[in-house]
Design a protein around this motif. Sequence first.
Motif, short mmCIF file in Angstrom:
data_model
loop_
_atom_site.label_atom_id
_atom_site.label_comp_id
_atom_site.label_asym_id
_atom_site.label_seq_id
_atom_site.Cartn_x
_atom_site.Cartn_y
_atom_site.Cartn_z
N SER A 429 -21.42 26.74 5.55
CA SER A 429 -20.39 27.20 4.61
C SER A 429 -19.01 27.20 5.27
CB SER A 429 -20.73 28.60 4.11
OG SER A 429 -20.84 29.52 5.18
N ALA A 430 -18.95 27.53 6.57
CA ALA A 430 -17.67 27.54 7.28
C ALA A 430 -17.11 26.13 7.42
CB ALA A 430 -17.83 28.18 8.65
N ALA A 431 -18.01 25.15 7.53
CA ALA A 431 -17.57 23.77 7.73
C ALA A 431 -17.15 23.08 6.43
CB ALA A 431 -18.69 22.95 8.38
N ARG A 432 -17.52 23.66 5.28
CA ARG A 432 -17.24 22.98 4.02
C ARG A 432 -15.74 22.71 3.80
NH1 ARG A 432 -19.93 26.08 0.68
NH2 ARG A 432 -21.85 24.96 1.08
N PRO A 433 -14.83 23.67 4.04
CA PRO A 433 -13.40 23.33 3.90
C PRO A 433 -12.96 22.21 4.83
CG PRO A 433 -13.71 25.72 4.04
CD PRO A 433 -15.03 25.09 4.38
N ALA A 434 -13.56 22.15 6.02
CA ALA A 434 -13.22 21.08 6.96
C ALA A 434 -13.64 19.73 6.40
CB ALA A 434 -13.89 21.33 8.31
N TRP A 435 -14.81 19.67 5.75
CA TRP A 435 -15.25 18.41 5.15
C TRP A 435 -14.33 17.98 4.01
CZ3 TRP A 435 -18.01 15.46 7.92
CH2 TRP A 435 -19.03 15.95 8.74
N TRP A 436 -13.80 18.95 3.26
CA TRP A 436 -12.84 18.60 2.20
C TRP A 436 -11.56 18.02 2.80
CZ3 TRP A 436 -14.30 17.43 -2.29
CH2 TRP A 436 -15.32 18.13 -2.96
N ILE A 437 -11.16 18.54 3.96
CA ILE A 437 -9.99 17.98 4.65
C ILE A 437 -10.26 16.52 5.04
CG2 ILE A 437 -8.60 18.12 6.76
CD1 ILE A 437 -8.95 21.17 6.60
N LEU A 438 -11.47 16.25 5.52
CA LEU A 438 -11.81 14.87 5.87
C LEU A 438 -11.88 13.99 4.63
CD1 LEU A 438 -14.48 15.28 8.70
CD2 LEU A 438 -11.99 15.43 8.78
N THR A 439 -12.24 14.57 3.49
CA THR A 439 -12.21 13.82 2.23
C THR A 439 -10.78 13.37 1.90
OG1 THR A 439 -14.09 15.09 1.37
CG2 THR A 439 -12.74 13.91 -0.24
N VAL A 440 -9.83 14.27 2.09
CA VAL A 440 -8.42 13.92 1.85
C VAL A 440 -7.98 12.79 2.79
CG1 VAL A 440 -6.06 14.78 1.97
CG2 VAL A 440 -7.86 16.21 1.00
N CYS A 441 -8.46 12.82 4.03
CA CYS A 441 -8.15 11.74 4.97
C CYS A 441 -8.67 10.40 4.46
CB CYS A 441 -8.75 12.05 6.34
SG CYS A 441 -7.99 13.44 7.21
N GLY A 442 -9.90 10.39 3.95
CA GLY A 442 -10.46 9.16 3.40
C GLY A 442 -9.68 8.66 2.20
N LEU A 443 -9.26 9.58 1.33
CA LEU A 443 -8.47 9.19 0.17
C LEU A 443 -7.10 8.63 0.59
CD1 LEU A 443 -9.25 12.16 -2.25
CD2 LEU A 443 -9.98 9.77 -2.50
N ALA A 444 -6.54 9.16 1.68
CA ALA A 444 -5.27 8.63 2.19
C ALA A 444 -5.43 7.19 2.65
CB ALA A 444 -4.77 9.51 3.33
N VAL A 445 -6.53 6.89 3.34
CA VAL A 445 -6.79 5.52 3.77
C VAL A 445 -6.92 4.60 2.55
CG1 VAL A 445 -8.46 4.00 4.93
CG2 VAL A 445 -7.90 6.24 5.91
N LEU A 446 -7.65 5.05 1.55
CA LEU A 446 -7.88 4.25 0.35
C LEU A 446 -6.58 3.98 -0.40
CD1 LEU A 446 -9.79 2.95 -1.73
CD2 LEU A 446 -10.09 5.22 -2.74
N SER A 447 -5.80 5.03 -0.68
CA SER A 447 -4.60 4.86 -1.50
C SER A 447 -3.52 4.08 -0.76
CB SER A 447 -4.07 6.23 -1.92
OG SER A 447 -3.81 7.05 -0.79
N LEU A 448 -3.30 4.39 0.53
CA LEU A 448 -2.28 3.67 1.27
C LEU A 448 -2.68 2.23 1.55
CD1 LEU A 448 -1.19 6.45 3.77
CD2 LEU A 448 0.16 5.48 1.90
N GLY A 449 -3.99 1.99 1.71
CA GLY A 449 -4.45 0.62 1.87
C GLY A 449 -4.13 -0.23 0.66
N ALA A 450 -4.21 0.38 -0.53
CA ALA A 450 -3.89 -0.35 -1.76
C ALA A 450 -2.39 -0.51 -1.94
CB ALA A 450 -4.49 0.39 -2.96
N LEU A 451 -1.62 0.53 -1.57
CA LEU A 451 -0.19 0.52 -1.84
C LEU A 451 0.62 -0.34 -0.88
CD1 LEU A 451 0.40 4.30 -2.68
CD2 LEU A 451 0.56 2.37 -4.27
N THR A 452 0.19 -0.41 0.37
CA THR A 452 1.02 -1.05 1.40
C THR A 452 0.55 -2.45 1.79
OG1 THR A 452 -0.24 -0.01 3.20
CG2 THR A 452 1.66 1.19 2.33
#
Length: 481
Positions: A429-452
């Motif tokens: 349960s303590a690690a769950r917010p950390a995994w959501w942070i890593l989800t945001v990192c993955g979405l950043a790779v995806l969106s910036l890969g498409a935009l740039t």
Amino acid sequence: MPELSHRRRLLVLAICCMSLLIVSLDITALNVALPSMQRGLHATTSGLQWTIDAYTLVLASLLMLAGSTADRIGRKRVFMAGLVVFSGGSLLCSLAPSLELLVVFRMVQAVGGSMLNPVAMSIITNTFTDARERARAIGAWGAVVGISMAAGPLVGGLLVESVGWRSIFWVNLPVGFAALLLTLRFVPESRAPKARRPDPVGQLLVIALFGSLTYAIIEAPDAGLGRVLPFAVLAFVALAGLLWYEPRRTEPLIDLRFFHSAPFSGATVIAISAFAALGGFLFLSTLYLQNVRGLDALRAGLWMLPMAAPTFLCAPLSGRLVGSRGPRLPLLIAGCAMTASAVLFAAFEAETSNATLLVGYVLFGIGFGFVNAPITNTAVSGMPRAQAGVAAAIASTSRQLGQTLGVAVVGAVLVSGVGSGPYKDTFVSAARPAWWILTVCGLAVLSLGALTSGRWARRTAERTAELLQEREIRDAAGVGA
């Protein structure tokens, strides 16, 4: 640098990859050894964070200095000095009697490491002048990360269980010595046509920014806001100082004109996001497998194979795709896979089931395998060859800064959550917010890969290259500011 034969170019690539191998192997093997080090040195979770972040922090702070210095005084010379210092630091780490001295010796290692990867990438860029051949070489370079991810946990786990955690640093010594001898014999010297002057003020501002930001994040859960607030303010002041001071220098440590190129800016943020995800992923996985599931270091290392093997297999494929179709497709694949992996852990508690844990590891390995080649290729392509060392160093700095922040943020989130109850009962349960942070990192790779990676982004890269070349011509003629 003179044009080399195909066989000689491959040999130079292999030598440069050896330096990447010992640096990457050291990081992956160390992650497996963290619980053993924690018991042997009586370290807290924040202490474990510092054993990783002390290295990546110094590395990130000095990479740009190493890149510009190598362009100025000779890449081969700086590369060899890096091999000597890194190997010596590894020996000191294996002898460290306390956590505090281990952190200090890790910083010595990092000084040597800062002279290796960006300089090696600059050597590769100047050795492989054809764009397709360079992309394949960078793909092979990325595959070495996969090799280290596959071998590091296994070698580290075996050494920890049979000899002890100190032995993981011994692996660097023979590889470093062999790389030193081969470099002396086969790697030609090269340097930029025009030497760049040192920028001590910019260097101090970078160190202040990275160091104070990392300290504030890691120590916030234990020290409280009052004690870390001055360091957060210092980080902000250092950032503002960089943005004000660097554009006013003729030869800055960080040439902010590079960021006029959308692909270069995108590659920088993608590197930070992807390697933050990697640092956080390895940190969480190691502590969960050993401290929660109770696996020994070797069995935990075996569990890392489903992540390491796809990285090894996908990295050269990514390099070929970049060479033939550009960076867009590899970045989209990487972003989708890394995001899906993090969501499995964040929303479905994938670590609590062997099947979902396996799927999560495989997905992350695929994503990370595809992300490395397009980052490097995008960072250096389109830039004048004279600026190759600085451009590669900024890309490498972004990687190390990302990994530093990933471990710092994930560790801080974990400490805040686990402190409220028994470690094993509260970890997931303590690690769950950390995994959501890593989800945001993955979405950043995806969106910036498409935009740039579209046409408009390529046009900004072309205009930036023209701007840099025009400035070089003016400077060479004595007309530059």
